[in-house]
Design an enzyme around this catalytic site. Sequence first.
Site, PDB file in Angstrom:
ATOM      1  N   ASN A 219       0.750  -1.200  -0.033  1.00 47.14           N
ATOM      2  CA  ASN A 219       0.055   0.005   0.015  1.00 47.14           C
ATOM      3  C   ASN A 219       0.992   1.147   0.078  1.00 47.14           C
ATOM      4  OD1 ASN A 219       0.471  -1.015   2.898  1.00 47.14           O
ATOM      5  ND2 ASN A 219      -1.306   0.316   3.571  1.00 47.14           N
TER       6      ASN A 219
ATOM      7  N   GLU B 280       0.325   5.160   0.847  1.00 46.26           N
ATOM      8  CA  GLU B 280      -0.686   6.171   1.341  1.00 46.26           C
ATOM      9  C   GLU B 280      -0.314   7.568   0.666  1.00 46.26           C
ATOM     10  OE1 GLU B 280      -1.062   5.739   5.675  1.00 46.26           O
ATOM     11  OE2 GLU B 280      -2.326   3.986   5.468  1.00 46.26           O
TER      12      GLU B 280
ATOM     13  N   CYS C  46      -4.168   0.706  -2.272  1.00 47.92           N
ATOM     14  CA  CYS C  46      -3.906  -0.533  -1.619  1.00 47.92           C
ATOM     15  C   CYS C  46      -2.790  -1.489  -2.429  1.00 47.92           C
ATOM     16  CB  CYS C  46      -5.311  -1.174  -1.593  1.00 47.92           C
ATOM     17  SG  CYS C  46      -6.638  -0.565  -0.853  1.00 47.92           S
TER      18      CYS C  46
ATOM     19  N   GLU D 171      -3.210  -4.737  -3.152  1.00 48.50           N
ATOM     20  CA  GLU D 171      -3.719  -5.388  -3.985  1.00 48.50           C
ATOM     21  C   GLU D 171      -3.719  -4.856  -5.495  1.00 48.50           C
ATOM     22  OE1 GLU D 171      -4.828  -4.755  -0.958  1.00 48.50           O
ATOM     23  OE2 GLU D 171      -6.216  -6.301  -0.270  1.00 48.50           O
TER      24      GLU D 171
ATOM     25  N   CYS E 162     -10.241  -4.826   0.524  1.00 46.74           N
ATOM     26  CA  CYS E 162     -11.181  -4.064   0.539  1.00 46.74           C
ATOM     27  C   CYS E 162     -12.331  -4.061  -0.648  1.00 46.74           C
ATOM     28  CB  CYS E 162     -10.758  -2.539   0.911  1.00 46.74           C
ATOM     29  SG  CYS E 162     -10.262  -1.664  -0.700  1.00 46.74           S
TER      30      CYS E 162
ATOM     31  N   CYS F 277     -10.762  -2.716  -3.720  1.00 48.27           N
ATOM     32  CA  CYS F 277      -9.785  -3.976  -4.551  1.00 48.27           C
ATOM     33  C   CYS F 277     -10.374  -5.108  -5.153  1.00 48.27           C
ATOM     34  CB  CYS F 277      -8.914  -4.178  -3.452  1.00 48.27           C
ATOM     35  SG  CYS F 277      -7.530  -3.030  -3.123  1.00 48.27           S
TER      36      CYS F 277
END
Length: 142
Positions: free
Chosen positions: A48, A50, A59, A61, A93, A96
């Site tokens: 990830n 940010e 993210c 993924e 999430c 994703c």
Amino acid sequence: MSPIDVPGAESLLRQAIQARDPAYAPYSGFSVGAALLDTSGSVHTGCNVENVSFGLTVCAERTAIFKAVSQGIRDFRAIAVVGPDDRAACAPCGSCRQVLAEFAPELAVVTPDGAGGIRIWSLTELLPAAFDRTDLRAGRPS
Ligand SMILES: [Zn+2]
């Protein structure tokens, strides 16, 4: 015992743990790694990333799948995902799940099971009735 068999699932999970190392998560402190197995047997990893403008965060993924797709790979078998705790379950999430469904609606999702083992989900189990091409066509005016 998971009903879905992913040969090498433990190795894939270890690669997700390694992929977590460069995660950039100064705001949440929730580092995530992902390892995406394609149908040729190659693994594409992601972490990830940010951003101070939180909505711009990507993210692990999606990092992994965008890396693979940008290299011309579009067929996938499985993805392993691990959060900050190597043993805790960490499913993708919703965003994703939708992005993964674009390329691999039958994808196997490998996560720790919270008890020292592995759990394998199907993406259709995690995202039933995903928005797909048929929904896009159905929504157009005739
Ligand atoms: Zn996500």
